[in-house]
Design a protein around this motif. Structure first.
Motif, PDB file in Angstrom:
ATOM      1  N   PRO A 151       1.342  -1.308  -0.493  1.00 21.37           N
ATOM      2  CA  PRO A 151      -0.097   0.113   0.141  1.00 21.37           C
ATOM      3  C   PRO A 151       0.861   1.152   0.084  1.00 21.37           C
ATOM      4  N   ALA A 152       0.421   2.396  -0.694  1.00 19.97           N
ATOM      5  CA  ALA A 152       0.867   3.898  -0.705  1.00 19.97           C
ATOM      6  C   ALA A 152       1.313   3.702   0.680  1.00 19.97           C
ATOM      7  N   GLY A 153       2.670   4.534   1.504  1.00 20.73           N
ATOM      8  CA  GLY A 153       3.178   5.490   2.366  1.00 20.73           C
ATOM      9  C   GLY A 153       3.363   3.808   2.933  1.00 20.73           C
ATOM     10  N   LYS A 154       4.044   2.557   2.618  1.00 14.27           N
ATOM     11  CA  LYS A 154       4.085   1.314   3.610  1.00 14.27           C
ATOM     12  C   LYS A 154       5.125   1.018   3.339  1.00 14.27           C
ATOM     13  N   LEU A 155       6.446   0.657   4.216  1.00 11.50           N
ATOM     14  CA  LEU A 155       7.622   0.168   3.861  1.00 11.50           C
ATOM     15  C   LEU A 155       7.599  -0.985   3.646  1.00 11.50           C
ATOM     16  N   PRO A 156       8.920  -1.508   2.227  1.00 13.56           N
ATOM     17  CA  PRO A 156       8.672  -3.533   2.273  1.00 13.56           C
ATOM     18  C   PRO A 156       9.750  -3.595   3.800  1.00 13.56           C
ATOM     19  N   ILE A 157       8.393  -4.871   4.255  1.00 17.58           N
ATOM     20  CA  ILE A 157       9.177  -5.825   5.155  1.00 17.58           C
ATOM     21  C   ILE A 157      10.915  -6.217   4.487  1.00 17.58           C
ATOM     22  N   GLN A 158      11.776  -6.731   5.386  1.00 18.28           N
ATOM     23  CA  GLN A 158      13.127  -7.153   4.791  1.00 18.28           C
ATOM     24  C   GLN A 158      11.989  -9.198   3.803  1.00 18.28           C
ATOM     25  N   LEU A 159      13.060  -9.572   3.090  1.00 20.12           N
ATOM     26  CA  LEU A 159      12.755 -10.461   2.154  1.00 20.12           C
ATOM     27  C   LEU A 159      13.676 -11.854   2.756  1.00 20.12           C
ATOM     28  N   THR A 160      14.161 -11.502   3.593  1.00 23.64           N
ATOM     29  CA  THR A 160      15.187 -13.532   4.001  1.00 23.64           C
ATOM     30  C   THR A 160      15.158 -12.530   5.693  1.00 23.64           C
ATOM     31  N   THR A 161      14.800 -13.258   6.316  1.00 20.19           N
ATOM     32  CA  THR A 161      14.711 -13.126   7.556  1.00 20.19           C
ATOM     33  C   THR A 161      16.346 -13.369   8.235  1.00 20.19           C
ATOM     34  N   LEU A 162      16.390 -12.273   9.007  1.00 19.82           N
ATOM     35  CA  LEU A 162      17.493 -12.613  10.049  1.00 19.82           C
ATOM     36  C   LEU A 162      17.894 -13.296  11.501  1.00 19.82           C
ATOM     37  N   THR A 163      16.736 -13.336  11.838  1.00 20.18           N
ATOM     38  CA  THR A 163      16.433 -14.460  13.303  1.00 20.18           C
ATOM     39  C   THR A 163      15.848 -15.960  12.375  1.00 20.18           C
ATOM     40  N   ASP A 198      36.078  23.312  35.202  1.00 22.95           N
ATOM     41  CA  ASP A 198      36.704  21.886  35.188  1.00 22.95           C
ATOM     42  C   ASP A 198      36.159  20.977  34.236  1.00 22.95           C
ATOM     43  N   TYR A 199      37.359  20.949  33.340  1.00 22.43           N
ATOM     44  CA  TYR A 199      36.785  20.434  31.819  1.00 22.43           C
ATOM     45  C   TYR A 199      36.556  18.352  31.717  1.00 22.43           C
ATOM     46  N   ASP A 200      35.976  18.275  30.743  1.00 24.88           N
ATOM     47  CA  ASP A 200      35.429  16.512  30.720  1.00 24.88           C
ATOM     48  C   ASP A 200      35.008  16.466  29.835  1.00 24.88           C
ATOM     49  N   ALA A 201      35.207  15.074  28.664  1.00 24.49           N
ATOM     50  CA  ALA A 201      34.976  14.386  28.291  1.00 24.49           C
ATOM     51  C   ALA A 201      34.842  13.346  27.700  1.00 24.49           C
ATOM     52  N   HIS A 202      33.820  12.696  26.731  1.00 30.07           N
ATOM     53  CA  HIS A 202      33.486  10.992  27.030  1.00 30.07           C
ATOM     54  C   HIS A 202      32.551  10.916  25.897  1.00 30.07           C
ATOM     55  N   ALA A 203      31.722   9.188  25.926  1.00 31.91           N
ATOM     56  CA  ALA A 203      31.790   9.131  24.929  1.00 31.91           C
ATOM     57  C   ALA A 203      30.479   8.311  25.147  1.00 31.91           C
ATOM     58  N   LYS A 204      30.378   8.617  26.800  1.00 28.01           N
ATOM     59  CA  LYS A 204      29.470   7.226  27.334  1.00 28.01           C
ATOM     60  C   LYS A 204      28.225   7.311  26.883  1.00 28.01           C
ATOM     61  N   PHE A 205      27.477   8.122  26.794  1.00 25.88           N
ATOM     62  CA  PHE A 205      25.915   8.207  26.504  1.00 25.88           C
ATOM     63  C   PHE A 205      25.717   8.007  24.579  1.00 25.88           C
ATOM     64  N   SER A 206      26.625   7.099  24.239  1.00 29.73           N
ATOM     65  CA  SER A 206      26.929   6.650  22.627  1.00 29.73           C
ATOM     66  C   SER A 206      25.543   5.427  23.142  1.00 29.73           C
ATOM     67  N   ARG A 207      24.848   4.467  22.027  1.00 32.39           N
ATOM     68  CA  ARG A 207      23.827   3.592  22.425  1.00 32.39           C
ATOM     69  C   ARG A 207      23.809   2.730  21.088  1.00 32.39           C
ATOM     70  N   PHE A 208      23.263   1.551  20.948  1.00 32.70           N
ATOM     71  CA  PHE A 208      22.332   1.094  20.717  1.00 32.70           C
ATOM     72  C   PHE A 208      21.631   0.076  20.698  1.00 32.70           C
ATOM     73  N   ASN A 209      21.023  -0.123  19.771  1.00 23.30           N
ATOM     74  CA  ASN A 209      19.475  -1.137  20.068  1.00 23.30           C
ATOM     75  C   ASN A 209      19.293  -2.526  18.730  1.00 23.30           C
ATOM     76  N   ILE A 210      18.474  -3.282  19.187  1.00 21.43           N
ATOM     77  CA  ILE A 210      18.161  -3.831  18.292  1.00 21.43           C
ATOM     78  C   ILE A 210      16.368  -4.197  18.993  1.00 21.43           C
ATOM     79  N   GLY A 211      15.247  -4.176  17.727  1.00 22.53           N
ATOM     80  CA  GLY A 211      14.467  -4.433  18.011  1.00 22.53           C
ATOM     81  C   GLY A 211      13.874  -5.717  16.697  1.00 22.53           C
ATOM     82  N   ILE A 212      12.556  -6.468  17.916  1.00 19.63           N
ATOM     83  CA  ILE A 212      12.161  -7.538  16.497  1.00 19.63           C
ATOM     84  C   ILE A 212      10.626  -7.357  17.169  1.00 19.63           C
ATOM     85  N   ASP A 213      10.291  -7.590  15.751  1.00 20.17           N
ATOM     86  CA  ASP A 213       8.678  -7.372  15.396  1.00 20.17           C
ATOM     87  C   ASP A 213       7.784  -8.325  14.339  1.00 20.17           C
ATOM     88  N   ASN A 214       7.297  -8.587  14.718  1.00 18.34           N
ATOM     89  CA  ASN A 214       6.316 -10.303  13.995  1.00 18.34           C
ATOM     90  C   ASN A 214       5.031 -10.062  13.648  1.00 18.34           C
TER      91      ASN A 214
END
Length: 449
Positions: A69-81, A135-151
């Motif tokens: 349908p218009a506006g819908k994104l295609p789902i994956q053709l090959t499952t990663l799970t 005081d000077y501080d520097a870090h990258a600890k708020f970087s993040r990664f995530n994974i979502g599984i939907d069916n």
């Protein structure tokens, strides 16, 4: 007689001619049959070659995706799970965020290992002391990664899971060499249709109303900010959840709030929200049982008591046009401190005879966002919370109020890439009237994926 002979001669001649012609006719028919067989053989070879090409193309390319349908994104053709049901999709996301900040405490000094050195914690603003150096501080600890599984099943049932982690764990190294920090769980939940179970934002919190900030949270002083395990039910704009209970208690006579992980009743939250072209608006309610249960020791008697707690909140986002919006939240109640500003004060104070007294207060913030262009935007944010501590139980060295004002500007040279700078001025005041302020200039880079 002569006529008969002539007739016989003619018949014999005709017969002889036919006999002579028959081999030629037979040879001509045989040639035509051979040519026809050769053409049939050639066609069969061509069909075989065409069939081989079609098979090769099918093996080399995946099957065409079905029309959507218009506006819908295609789902994956090959499952990663491969262990999941057919039609399961996977989404991987996150961002890399680096922060660089210069902080000056005007009435004391932040400790070297203070959490307030890497993000704004209202309750850690130094008070009653001498001004510190920058005081000077520097870090990258708020970087993040995530994974979502939907069916989505053939019957229309929806199920899935979401896991997100960042690097805000305890230090595994030091700033001298490795700057290593542990991976920490932010979100970990599964859902099935209207039900959700696991850790995520409290249902009492309105994430859609959070303003854009360089700091990790932003309007920390007055915002509801809690992630915890829960069971939630959602239908339309309404949601209700039973969430992990935890009570923070200020000892009798004062001191830092201590956590009391007691009680058999989970926190109950209720929320209803509306959305439209005008923005969003939501109302929420929180009902709690504040509990303490401590066994007797050689120097203290046993303590066991419960006290009710509650809070109500309203907030949302109001679109002022295509380039401006206001985001806001107001919260008030008794025994709600754990949900506000990273725990500015305790949920309750302890009396001399071991009874709990819930601490009342209110909190809120207002933020204006203006978009100059698709690449440039700015935010002005003011946040505050104030508490009515029972000073006969807590003393006067507890937090009465915290507030902050910040202005920032973001530049996005390309999609998913943000460069921002923010100036913050914060203030903390105790019940005694002693106060302190903090100034921070923070720069950040963030690439989302």
């Amino acid at each position: 007689m002569i006529r008969h002979k002539l007739f016989g001669l003619r018949v014999s001649t005709l017969t002889l001619a036919c006999l002579v012609a028959l081999p030629g006719i037979a040879m001509a028919d045989e040639a035509r049959e051979q040519a026809l067989e050769q053409r049939i053989n050639d066609l069969e070879k061509q069909l075989q070659n065409l069939a081989a090409e079609i098979r090769a193309q099918r093996e080399a390319a995946p099957p065409a995706a079905p029309a959507l349908p218009a506006g819908k994104l295609p789902i994956q053709l090959t499952t990663l799970t491969p262990g999941s049901p057919a039609g399961t999709t996977v989404k991987i996301g996150g961002f890399i965020k680096a922060d660089f900040m210069a902080t000056k405490a005007h009435d004391g000094q932040l400790a070297d290992a203070a959490v307030g050195r890497i993000l704004y914690v209202p309750g850690q603003t130094p008070v009653g002391g001498d001004s510190s150096d920058v005081d000077y501080d520097a870090h990258a600890k708020f970087s993040r990664f995530n994974i979502g599984i939907d069916n989505v099943s053939e019957s229309g049932d929806k199920a899935g899971a979401f896991l997100e982690m960042d690097f805000f764990g305890n230090a595994l190294g030091n700033q001298t060499s490795t700057n290593t920090y542990g991976v920490t769980v932010r979100h970990a939940y599964a859902y099935w249709n209207n039900w959700l179970a696991g850790q995520t934002w409290s249902n009492f919190m309105d994430t859609a109303a959070l303003p854009d900030s360089v700091d990790f949270i932003g309007p920390t002083d007055g915002v509801i900010f809690v992630r915890q395990a829960q069971i939630r039910y959602t239908t339309g704009g309404f949601s209700a959840s039973l969430e992990n209970p935890e009570t923070t208690v200020i000892p009798n006579g004062g001191g830092g709030a201590a956590a009391s992980d007691r009680g058999a009743v989970p926190d109950l939250t209720l929320r209803y929200g509306w959305k439209g072209n005008w923005g969003s608006f939501g109302i929420g309610a929180l009902f709690r049982s504040l509990d303490i249960d401590r066994a007797a020791t050689s120097s203290a008697a046993a303590i066991s008591d419960s006290e009710g707690g509650y809070a109500f909140t309203v907030g949302g986002k109001w679109n002022l046009g295509s380039n401006d919006d206001l985001r806001y939240q107001v919260t008030a109640g008794d025994g709600m401190s754990r949900y506000i500003g990273l725990g500015v004060t305790g949920d309750a104070a302890l009396s001399a005879d071991g009874n709990l007294d819930a601490i009342g207060g209110f909190a809120g913030y207002l933020a204006w966002r203006h978009v100059f262009s698709s690449q440039l935007r700015m935010n002005l944010i003011y946040a505050r919370s104030q508490y009515d501590n029972p000073i006969d139980l807590t003393g006067t060295a507890v937090n009465e109020s915290v507030q902050s004002f910040r202005a920032n500007i973001f530049y996005s040279p390309m999609p998913k890439l943000d460069v921002g700078i923010e100036l913050m001025r914060a203030k903390r005041e105790l019940e005694s009237g002693v106060d302190g302020s903090l100034t921070r200039l923070q720069f950040t880079t963030k690439y989302s994926f």
